[in-house]
Scaffold this motif. Sequence first.
Motif, PDB file in Angstrom:
ATOM      1  N   LYS A  61       0.833  -1.205   0.000  1.00  0.00           N
ATOM      2  CA  LYS A  61       0.000   0.000   0.000  1.00  0.00           C
ATOM      3  C   LYS A  61       0.871   1.260   0.000  1.00  0.00           C
ATOM      4  CE  LYS A  61      -3.818   1.954   2.627  1.00  0.00           C
ATOM      5  NZ  LYS A  61      -4.722   1.786   3.760  1.00  0.00           N
ATOM      6  N   THR A  62       1.893   1.258   0.832  1.00  0.00           N
ATOM      7  CA  THR A  62       2.786   2.423   0.941  1.00  0.00           C
ATOM      8  C   THR A  62       3.540   2.650  -0.375  1.00  0.00           C
ATOM      9  OG1 THR A  62       3.065   1.912   3.267  1.00  0.00           O
ATOM     10  CG2 THR A  62       4.662   3.432   2.317  1.00  0.00           C
ATOM     11  N   ILE A  63       4.073   1.578  -0.947  1.00  0.00           N
ATOM     12  CA  ILE A  63       4.863   1.713  -2.180  1.00  0.00           C
ATOM     13  C   ILE A  63       3.965   2.106  -3.351  1.00  0.00           C
ATOM     14  CG2 ILE A  63       6.315   0.457  -3.843  1.00  0.00           C
ATOM     15  CD1 ILE A  63       7.758   1.127  -1.194  1.00  0.00           C
ATOM     16  N   ALA A  64       2.771   1.545  -3.423  1.00  0.00           N
ATOM     17  CA  ALA A  64       1.848   1.888  -4.519  1.00  0.00           C
ATOM     18  C   ALA A  64       1.529   3.377  -4.478  1.00  0.00           C
ATOM     19  CB  ALA A  64       0.572   1.051  -4.416  1.00  0.00           C
ATOM     20  N   ALA A  65       1.244   3.893  -3.282  1.00  0.00           N
ATOM     21  CA  ALA A  65       0.913   5.319  -3.149  1.00  0.00           C
ATOM     22  C   ALA A  65       2.125   6.181  -3.495  1.00  0.00           C
ATOM     23  CB  ALA A  65       0.448   5.608  -1.725  1.00  0.00           C
ATOM     24  N   TYR A  66       3.289   5.753  -3.073  1.00  0.00           N
ATOM     25  CA  TYR A  66       4.514   6.507  -3.370  1.00  0.00           C
ATOM     26  C   TYR A  66       4.744   6.594  -4.883  1.00  0.00           C
ATOM     27  CZ  TYR A  66       9.392   7.798  -3.687  1.00  0.00           C
ATOM     28  OH  TYR A  66      10.555   8.425  -4.027  1.00  0.00           O
ATOM     29  N   LEU A  67       4.606   5.455  -5.557  1.00  0.00           N
ATOM     30  CA  LEU A  67       4.815   5.449  -7.024  1.00  0.00           C
ATOM     31  C   LEU A  67       3.781   6.326  -7.728  1.00  0.00           C
ATOM     32  CD1 LEU A  67       5.546   1.647  -7.568  1.00  0.00           C
ATOM     33  CD2 LEU A  67       7.149   3.519  -8.044  1.00  0.00           C
ATOM     34  N   LYS A  68       2.542   6.247  -7.268  1.00  0.00           N
ATOM     35  CA  LYS A  68       1.461   6.982  -7.924  1.00  0.00           C
ATOM     36  C   LYS A  68       1.732   8.487  -7.922  1.00  0.00           C
ATOM     37  CE  LYS A  68      -3.469   6.797  -8.537  1.00  0.00           C
ATOM     38  NZ  LYS A  68      -4.663   6.030  -8.309  1.00  0.00           N
ATOM     39  N   ASN A  69       2.396   8.974  -6.869  1.00  0.00           N
ATOM     40  CA  ASN A  69       2.658  10.411  -6.761  1.00  0.00           C
ATOM     41  C   ASN A  69       3.997  10.824  -7.363  1.00  0.00           C
ATOM     42  OD1 ASN A  69       0.262  11.087  -5.431  1.00  0.00           O
ATOM     43  ND2 ASN A  69       1.080  10.286  -3.506  1.00  0.00           N
TER      44      ASN A  69
ATOM     45  N   PRO B 265       6.639  11.930 -10.119  1.00  0.00           N
ATOM     46  CA  PRO B 265       6.510  12.574 -11.433  1.00  0.00           C
ATOM     47  C   PRO B 265       7.033  11.742 -12.614  1.00  0.00           C
ATOM     48  CG  PRO B 265       8.176  13.685 -10.076  1.00  0.00           C
ATOM     49  CD  PRO B 265       7.442  12.743  -9.180  1.00  0.00           C
ATOM     50  N   LYS B 266       7.907  10.774 -12.375  1.00  0.00           N
ATOM     51  CA  LYS B 266       8.437   9.980 -13.503  1.00  0.00           C
ATOM     52  C   LYS B 266       7.619   8.720 -13.795  1.00  0.00           C
ATOM     53  CE  LYS B 266      13.188  11.584 -13.386  1.00  0.00           C
ATOM     54  NZ  LYS B 266      14.581  11.289 -13.026  1.00  0.00           N
ATOM     55  N   VAL B 267       6.621   8.474 -12.951  1.00  0.00           N
ATOM     56  CA  VAL B 267       5.825   7.256 -13.118  1.00  0.00           C
ATOM     57  C   VAL B 267       4.546   7.590 -13.889  1.00  0.00           C
ATOM     58  CG1 VAL B 267       4.489   5.492 -11.880  1.00  0.00           C
ATOM     59  CG2 VAL B 267       6.756   6.168 -11.052  1.00  0.00           C
ATOM     60  N   ALA B 268       4.228   6.775 -14.912  1.00  0.00           N
ATOM     61  CA  ALA B 268       3.032   7.046 -15.723  1.00  0.00           C
ATOM     62  C   ALA B 268       1.785   6.426 -15.092  1.00  0.00           C
ATOM     63  CB  ALA B 268       3.230   6.514 -17.149  1.00  0.00           C
ATOM     64  N   LYS B 269       1.847   5.118 -14.829  1.00  0.00           N
ATOM     65  CA  LYS B 269       0.637   4.456 -14.345  1.00  0.00           C
ATOM     66  C   LYS B 269       1.011   3.357 -13.347  1.00  0.00           C
ATOM     67  CE  LYS B 269      -3.728   2.701 -16.210  1.00  0.00           C
ATOM     68  NZ  LYS B 269      -4.413   3.155 -14.994  1.00  0.00           N
ATOM     69  N   VAL B 270       0.221   3.239 -12.299  1.00  0.00           N
ATOM     70  CA  VAL B 270       0.469   2.196 -11.293  1.00  0.00           C
ATOM     71  C   VAL B 270      -0.731   1.249 -11.267  1.00  0.00           C
ATOM     72  CG1 VAL B 270       1.043   1.721  -8.876  1.00  0.00           C
ATOM     73  CG2 VAL B 270       1.764   3.881  -9.916  1.00  0.00           C
ATOM     74  N   TYR B 271      -0.434  -0.039 -11.357  1.00  0.00           N
ATOM     75  CA  TYR B 271      -1.478  -1.060 -11.334  1.00  0.00           C
ATOM     76  C   TYR B 271      -1.441  -1.749  -9.980  1.00  0.00           C
ATOM     77  CZ  TYR B 271      -1.232  -0.390 -16.405  1.00  0.00           C
ATOM     78  OH  TYR B 271      -1.230   0.145 -17.669  1.00  0.00           O
ATOM     79  N   TRP B 272      -2.419  -1.466  -9.154  1.00  0.00           N
ATOM     80  CA  TRP B 272      -2.524  -2.069  -7.806  1.00  0.00           C
ATOM     81  C   TRP B 272      -4.002  -2.075  -7.431  1.00  0.00           C
ATOM     82  CZ3 TRP B 272      -3.472   0.245  -2.749  1.00  0.00           C
ATOM     83  CH2 TRP B 272      -3.237  -0.645  -1.683  1.00  0.00           C
ATOM     84  N   PRO B 273      -4.576  -3.229  -7.100  1.00  0.00           N
ATOM     85  CA  PRO B 273      -6.034  -3.325  -6.936  1.00  0.00           C
ATOM     86  C   PRO B 273      -6.603  -2.514  -5.780  1.00  0.00           C
ATOM     87  CG  PRO B 273      -4.975  -5.460  -6.522  1.00  0.00           C
ATOM     88  CD  PRO B 273      -3.904  -4.532  -6.989  1.00  0.00           C
TER      89      PRO B 273
ATOM     90  N   PHE C 228      -6.254   0.688  -5.324  1.00  0.00           N
ATOM     91  CA  PHE C 228      -6.647   2.043  -5.727  1.00  0.00           C
ATOM     92  C   PHE C 228      -8.123   2.074  -6.120  1.00  0.00           C
ATOM     93  CE2 PHE C 228      -2.035   2.639  -7.120  1.00  0.00           C
ATOM     94  CZ  PHE C 228      -1.723   3.377  -5.996  1.00  0.00           C
ATOM     95  N   GLU C 229      -8.798   3.124  -5.685  1.00  0.00           N
ATOM     96  CA  GLU C 229     -10.233   3.216  -5.995  1.00  0.00           C
ATOM     97  C   GLU C 229     -10.504   3.309  -7.490  1.00  0.00           C
ATOM     98  OE1 GLU C 229     -12.233   6.174  -3.624  1.00  0.00           O
ATOM     99  OE2 GLU C 229     -11.739   5.057  -1.797  1.00  0.00           O
ATOM    100  N   ASP C 230      -9.521   3.834  -8.252  1.00  0.00           N
ATOM    101  CA  ASP C 230      -9.740   3.930  -9.705  1.00  0.00           C
ATOM    102  C   ASP C 230      -9.168   2.726 -10.459  1.00  0.00           C
ATOM    103  OD1 ASP C 230      -7.074   4.454  -9.334  1.00  0.00           O
ATOM    104  OD2 ASP C 230      -7.029   6.326 -10.481  1.00  0.00           O
ATOM    105  N   HIS C 231      -8.728   1.704  -9.740  1.00  0.00           N
ATOM    106  CA  HIS C 231      -8.260   0.476 -10.410  1.00  0.00           C
ATOM    107  C   HIS C 231      -9.488  -0.264 -10.948  1.00  0.00           C
ATOM    108  CE1 HIS C 231      -5.261  -2.690 -11.150  1.00  0.00           C
ATOM    109  NE2 HIS C 231      -6.221  -3.544 -10.877  1.00  0.00           N
ATOM    110  N   PRO C 232      -9.405  -0.796 -12.196  1.00  0.00           N
ATOM    111  CA  PRO C 232     -10.573  -1.501 -12.736  1.00  0.00           C
ATOM    112  C   PRO C 232     -11.041  -2.623 -11.799  1.00  0.00           C
ATOM    113  CG  PRO C 232      -8.828  -1.295 -14.397  1.00  0.00           C
ATOM    114  CD  PRO C 232      -8.263  -0.785 -13.113  1.00  0.00           C
TER     115      PRO C 232
END
Length: 381
Positions: free
Chosen positions: A257-265, A267-275, A277-281
């Motif tokens: 959870k911590t790493i997913a949130a860190y990556l999401k914020n 600036p060099k990361v485009a997209k994070v896939y982690w279930p 996230f509320e906007d994850h399919p």
Amino acid sequence: MKFGTKTIHAGITPDPSTGAIMTPIFQTSTYVQKSPGNHQGYEYSRTHNPTRTALQQNLAALENGKYGLCFASGLAAIDAILKLLNPGDEVISTNDLYGGTYRLFTKVFEKYGIKFQFVSMANPDTLEQFISPNTKLIWVETPTNPMMNIIDVVAVAALAKKHQVLMAVDNTFATPYLQNPLDQGADIVMHSVTKYLAGHSDVVMGAIVVNDPKLAEELAFLQNACGAVPGPQDCFLVLRGIKTLHIRMERHCQNGKTIAAYLKNHPKVAKVYWPGFEDHPNHDVAKRQMRDFGGMISFTLKSDQKESAFRLMENLEYFSLAESLGGVESLCGHPASMTHASIPKSEREKVGLSDSLIRLSVGIEDVEDLKKDISQALDKI
Ligand SMILES: *Cc1c(COP(=O)(O)O)cnc(C)c1O
């Protein structure tokens, strides 16, 4: 018995001959009989071995199933499930699938006249059109590898029941700590025990858990007849690893959870896939069928090039670049050239598996160190 108690106690009894609290490694191929057929339930270790029996019972309990069967690898377990089928039978499978499973299906079983359709199961309503009278098995991975897509097990199981088709779930990513597909209507749950269940990157093994006695009998026949069984030493290591599964998984989930949130914020990361996230399919489905969201994360870079991904992975220190996942130590991998290299590029791109996609198996180290490691490696691209 609750989950954390089962990991330690289910299927485990002190050794009756010595009182040894830990299941001994029964390193034996055969067992002495008093007279032909008069034995203590053990004849030959391909068929049965007491260390393996303890592990099989433990795994069955963790999945809330009746029967557990262990195999020499995850793929050997899948191989046994596919051998339930006959030439002419059809399988509907998730399109975003572990590369080795895809290879086994298309390069081995197609040759024997079994047909495969690889389809998106994101919306189960679109699945029924693929079912024919020859369909015998629906194969599901959720979360999928590496795109972390979530498939509604309850909905797919209902469809499988309606058409009297077997449904199998590869539960490797979630583990029984996070979801129990048998409780949700699946007929078969399969694991690459190599990953979270063993948990220490020191064993290759597979397992199947079922509830139906006839299915268990057929699979036990295949286990013995084909012979892809694990040795007692490996069963011991997995029994030992499983005792901390719940503790490890709790930390994998927290760190994930911590790493997913860190990556999401970043600036060099485009997209994070982690279930998680509320906007994850299908996040709502994940919330319903999983108890937490796990430590597997995939992400792409804004500079969407293989070279950038390679540079990042070469510079990571605690995330070792390696195949596999689910160990206590963090790993990173490049699916397009590693686990999924056996899937054609055109097929890969259809599911969003781009050249800059990096997959992380977030370990149970101190998460501050993991964040720092990712930060310094991202600075170098
Ligand atoms: C690793 C893996 C497998 C194959 O298991 P092995 O133990 O390597 O044979 C199957 N499915 C998934 C999701 C995996 O990660």
